[in-house]
Scaffold this motif. Structure first.
Motif, PDB file in Angstrom:
ATOM      1  N   ASN A 572       0.832  -1.206   0.000  1.00  0.00           N
ATOM      2  CA  ASN A 572       0.000   0.000   0.000  1.00  0.00           C
ATOM      3  C   ASN A 572       0.865   1.253   0.000  1.00  0.00           C
ATOM      4  OD1 ASN A 572      -2.978  -0.918   0.611  1.00  0.00           O
ATOM      5  ND2 ASN A 572      -1.636  -2.193   1.853  1.00  0.00           N
ATOM      6  N   SER A 574       0.725   5.717   0.189  1.00  0.00           N
ATOM      7  CA  SER A 574      -0.102   6.836   0.636  1.00  0.00           C
ATOM      8  C   SER A 574       0.060   8.019  -0.314  1.00  0.00           C
ATOM      9  CB  SER A 574       0.309   7.257   2.048  1.00  0.00           C
ATOM     10  OG  SER A 574       1.597   7.844   2.030  1.00  0.00           O
ATOM     11  N   THR A 606      -5.292   3.924  -2.530  1.00  0.00           N
ATOM     12  CA  THR A 606      -6.690   4.131  -2.159  1.00  0.00           C
ATOM     13  C   THR A 606      -7.417   4.851  -3.286  1.00  0.00           C
ATOM     14  OG1 THR A 606      -6.135   6.204  -1.060  1.00  0.00           O
ATOM     15  CG2 THR A 606      -6.164   4.216   0.293  1.00  0.00           C
ATOM     16  N   GLU A 607      -8.723   4.717  -3.292  1.00  0.00           N
ATOM     17  CA  GLU A 607      -9.536   5.295  -4.354  1.00  0.00           C
ATOM     18  C   GLU A 607      -9.356   6.801  -4.467  1.00  0.00           C
ATOM     19  OE1 GLU A 607     -14.293   5.598  -5.514  1.00  0.00           O
ATOM     20  OE2 GLU A 607     -13.641   4.710  -3.633  1.00  0.00           O
ATOM     21  N   ASP A 633      -7.502   0.174  -3.784  1.00  0.00           N
ATOM     22  CA  ASP A 633      -7.946  -0.377  -2.504  1.00  0.00           C
ATOM     23  C   ASP A 633      -9.173   0.389  -1.993  1.00  0.00           C
ATOM     24  OD1 ASP A 633      -7.916  -2.033  -0.346  1.00  0.00           O
ATOM     25  OD2 ASP A 633      -6.279  -1.012   0.695  1.00  0.00           O
ATOM     26  N   ASP A 634      -9.977  -0.286  -1.165  1.00  0.00           N
ATOM     27  CA  ASP A 634     -11.139   0.323  -0.494  1.00  0.00           C
ATOM     28  C   ASP A 634     -12.084   0.990  -1.493  1.00  0.00           C
ATOM     29  OD1 ASP A 634      -9.900  -0.484   1.826  1.00  0.00           O
ATOM     30  OD2 ASP A 634      -8.958   1.466   2.181  1.00  0.00           O
ATOM     31  N   ASP A 656     -14.277  -2.653  -0.535  1.00  0.00           N
ATOM     32  CA  ASP A 656     -14.006  -2.464   0.885  1.00  0.00           C
ATOM     33  C   ASP A 656     -14.851  -3.411   1.741  1.00  0.00           C
ATOM     34  OD1 ASP A 656     -12.627  -0.646   2.904  1.00  0.00           O
ATOM     35  OD2 ASP A 656     -14.727  -0.535   3.550  1.00  0.00           O
ATOM     36  N   SER A 762      -4.782  -2.032   8.637  1.00  0.00           N
ATOM     37  CA  SER A 762      -4.503  -1.833   7.222  1.00  0.00           C
ATOM     38  C   SER A 762      -3.071  -1.413   7.038  1.00  0.00           C
ATOM     39  CB  SER A 762      -5.428  -0.762   6.671  1.00  0.00           C
ATOM     40  OG  SER A 762      -5.213   0.453   7.329  1.00  0.00           O
TER      41      SER A 762
END
Length: 762
Positions: A572, A574, A606-607, A633-634, A656, A762
């Motif tokens: 993942n 950020s 993430t979206e 993700d999510d 999610d 997560s």
């Protein structure tokens, strides 16, 4: 290092055995034979050459240098063997012989080796190299005055020019070897570092042994097999012991600055003494070396003066803010460390960012200069104003209680209320101030942190200024303490990863694993990622966290392939990771270093990151160019436009767990999940359902043709060792049994039931 150590041990044992036998022979308790006189010295010299050669071949660092030193020892050993086998028993021995050239070769080869080591540590530090020259020439001038005349007595009476040159060559190369060894010792402060101390001691002992040998030869008192031979062997053993150390005690600068300046002065006295002595007794070589040493010393002194001036300028610049001319953060720390009582304020401007963004950095810089001048004019003496960075300033008020500091803060806020004129534009800014009292014995960083917390409270409450209060700021202090603990954990490599399998929704065959960061603090125990990751993002530590995670994830991807599991590890990222323009290059470098295909690692975002555009889009395209898969993700919890799924190189959507958990109980959620899966398939994307915990949820997802699942129904997040066991078990379960009640459906053991569930970090 094992081969190097065994070779070194053999050298030391041979030396000890030889010394014992020499002592017994001196006491008439043992009669030396050919093995002791010939074989044992060669065991030491040849063994030392082999030790250095193994050091060069098998241990990174200084390989070429150790190869030259090994070659020097090998030449000396070969010269001795050649002499003993070919020339020693001849009635007419040629001079110079090939053995002489081999013996003389040890000095230049060893000097080259030491020079290579010296350059690798000092680079272009001319001052340290001049220290070596001064020390070496100083010792050489004294040696030339004391030793050289007697050794070279009669050297010119040889029958041939080659013999004359050889006679002079021996003391000259000894002089050069001693000078180089002493110079290297001074330049690197070798007495503080075992490797260099052993190496330099070995060459110095060799030079002394060779000098003593020449004296004994001139006096006709040399006896083969005595302590003089043992001293040669001791020199070789010391060099071998130096090669035994894995690191060469890497030194870039001497640790003691006083000795750095003192050593050239002390060694500079030697040539002065030589010049005084030669005024009575002529010694041209000694005079030449002494003059050269003094010239090097004069150059070194001039360079030292330049360095002092430059260092003074650098120190002043390092403690001054270049924009405002105020003391900077480093200078403030120094001032705080010398004050035990008083108050300190942190001031942050309000609305500065809007002005800077709207009118440009030049206007912003001029505004900061005017603000700093106004602060200085309104801070009562002996207060000090410093700029910490950006639009943040600090005010130190020695011997000032907090109530007086509060009045000073009110005065500063009042001064900010008057407008500023920048390029004919009237500008208004405000400020938020945090105040704390200095306490004797408290850490400097604690005081600034307390003032910073009070400042944020003042900014949030719009009160102008606030005084630090333990009762109100305790939570903020705990968060700050956790950030510092996280910073320490990153430095010490204390983060780890857990891996949650992602499997085929129908066959349950493992397809990949998701890497989940874990932090177990020695004091706090397990710290959930949803607690420390936001703190890392806020404190600017997320790039360090990401690089730690990437290293661990790529290592695990390589480990999985070595174990025969051809599955990918997903990581993942950020928002702050995507800002760094080097990240895609570092990812590519990790693939190369670990010899991994691009399919071994997947990137999850993430979206909400899809809509960042600009730099984020560049990163997505670069990752795709590498051949790596990009997962969203999510999905469903953010606010992205569906158009981004079409335009960006996304391969997989992850639904999610908030949707998966309501899949069988909420019809509206079931419709959303079914629509999402259908839309993704129409776009050519795969779908992963996260948080699957029951067979009913799995059955519903299978009905909707979901591709992959992830959750406690399959496995909880596992440490690497447990993951390897799980994958091996899964591989066994996937093999078709000889007889099976339900062929084609392998059941992988569940790791945890839904009754034991808790939210995985997560």
């Amino acid at each position: 290092m094992r081969a190097v150590r065994w070779s070194g041990v053999a050298v030391v044992l041979s030396l000890i055995a030889y010394c014992v036998l020499v002592a017994l022979a001196k006491a008439d308790l043992f009669h030396q034979n050919w093995f002791v006189l010939v074989v044992m010295p060669q065991l030491v010299f040849a063994g030392s050459a082999v030790t250095c050669l193994l050091r060069a071949a098998r241990v990174p660092g200084d390989r070429l240098a150790w190869a030259f030193i090994s070659a020097g020892l090998a030449c000396y050993s070969l010269g001795t063997v050649l002499w003993q086998l070919v020339y020693e028993r001849r009635a007419e021995v040629p001079y110079p012989s090939p053995s002489d050239f081999l013996w003389l070769a040890i000095a230049p080869l060893s000097v080259i080796g030491m020079w290579l080591m010296l350059r690798s540590r000092l680079g272009n530090r001319l001052s340290a190299l001049l220290d070596a020259v001064v020390a070496g020439l100083g010792v050489a001038s004294v040696s030339a005055l004391v030793v050289f005349p007697k050794i070279t007595e009669g050297a010119t009476h040889a029958e041939t020019l080659a013999a004359v040159v050889t006679n002079f060559a021996y003391p000259v190369v000894d002089l050069a070897l001693a000078a180089a060894a002493i110079g290297a010792m001074v330049a690197l402060s070798a007495w503080r570092h075992p490797t260099w101390l052993l190496l330099v001691s070995g060459f110095v002992v060799f030079t002394v042994a060779d000098t003593v040998y020449l004296f004994l030869l001139l006096d006709g008192s040399f006896v083969h097999g005595g302590w003089n031979d043992a001293s040669y062997m001791m020199a070789a053993a010391l060099i071998a012991l130096a090669a035994l150390r894995r690191s060469a005690d890497e030194v870039t600068t001497p640790g003691n600055r006083n000795l750095e300046f003192l050593s050239p002065l002390l060694f500079g006295l030697l040539p002065i003494g030589v010049l005084i002595t030669t005024s009575v007794h002529a010694a041209p070589l000694a005079v030449g070396l002494a003059v050269a040493a003094l010239a090097a010393l004069a150059t070194r002194t001039a360079l030292a003066m330049r360095e002092v001036v430059a260092l003074s300028d650098q120190r002043r610049l390092a403690r001054t803010d270049s924009l405002t001319g105020l003391p900077n953060r480093r200078a403030l720390y120094d001032l705080l460390s010398g004050i035990s009582t008083g108050s300190v304020m942190i001031i942050d401007l309000d609305r500065f960012k809007e002005i800077n963004d709207a009118l440009g950095h030049q206007v912003g810089d001029e505004l900061l200069r005017q603000v700093s001048a106004r602060y200085v004019a309104n801070v009562p003496p002996p207060g000090v104003v410093a700029r910490l960075g950006g639009d943040e300033f600090a005010v130190l008020l020695p011997e000032t209680p907090r109530d007086v500091a509060a009045r000073a803060a009110a005065g500063l806020l009042e001064a900010l209320e008057r407008p500023f004129i920048v390029t004919d534009t009237l500008l208004h800014v405000g400020g938020s101030i945090g105040i704390t009292a200095l306490r004797p014995g408290a850490a400097v960083g604690r005081a600034l942190a307390e003032a910073d917390m009070a400042m944020y409270r003042a900014k949030k409450a719009r009160t102008g200024f606030e005084v630090y209060d333990d009762a109100q700021d305790r939570d903020a202090w705990d968060r700050l303490a956790m950030v510092e603990a996280l910073r320490l954990a990153l430095d010490r490599g204390q983060l780890s990863l857990a891996f949650q399998p992602i499997v085929d929704a129908r066959t349950r065959r493992p397809r990949s694993v998701e890497a989940l960061v874990r932090w177990i603090d020695p004091e706090r125990g397990f710290v959930p990622p949803d607690v420390f990751l936001p703190l890392a993002e806020h404190a600017g530590l997320m790039p360090l966290v990401t690089r730690n995670v990437l290293d661990l994830a790529f290592d695990e991807a390589r480990e999985l392939r070595q174990l025969g599991h051809e599955i990918a590890v997903s990581v993942n990222l950020s928002a702050s990771d995507l800002i760094d323009g080097r990240l895609e290059h570092e990812i590519a470098q990790r693939l190369i270093v670990r010899d991994l295909p691009a399919s071994a690692v997947k990137i999850e975002i993430t979206e909400s990151l899809l809509v960042h555009g600009g730099r984020a889009t560049e990163f997505f395209l670069a990752v795709r160019e590498l051949g790596m898969e990009l997962l969203v993700d999510d999905f469903g919890t953010g606010y992205s436009s569906l158009a981004y799924l079409h335009d960006l190189p996304v391969s997989t959507l992850k639904i999610d767990r908030a949707f998966t958990n309501r899949l069988t109980t909420d019809p509206r959620t079931a419709i959303i999940v079914a629509s999402t899966i259908d839309m993704a398939h129409r776009l050519g994307l795969n779908v992963v359902a996260e948080g699957v915990e029951t067979e009913d949820e799995l059955a519903r997802l299978q009905t909707e043709n979901c591709d992959l699942i992830q959750g406690y129904l399959i496995s909880r997040p596992l440490p690497a060792a447990d993951l390897h066991t799980w994958l091996s078990t899964a591989a066994e379960e996937q093999r078709p049994p000889e007889t099976s009640a339900q062929p084609g459906r392998a059941q992988i053991p569940r790791q945890r039931s839904s009754a034991e569930r808790h939210s995985p970090a997560s």
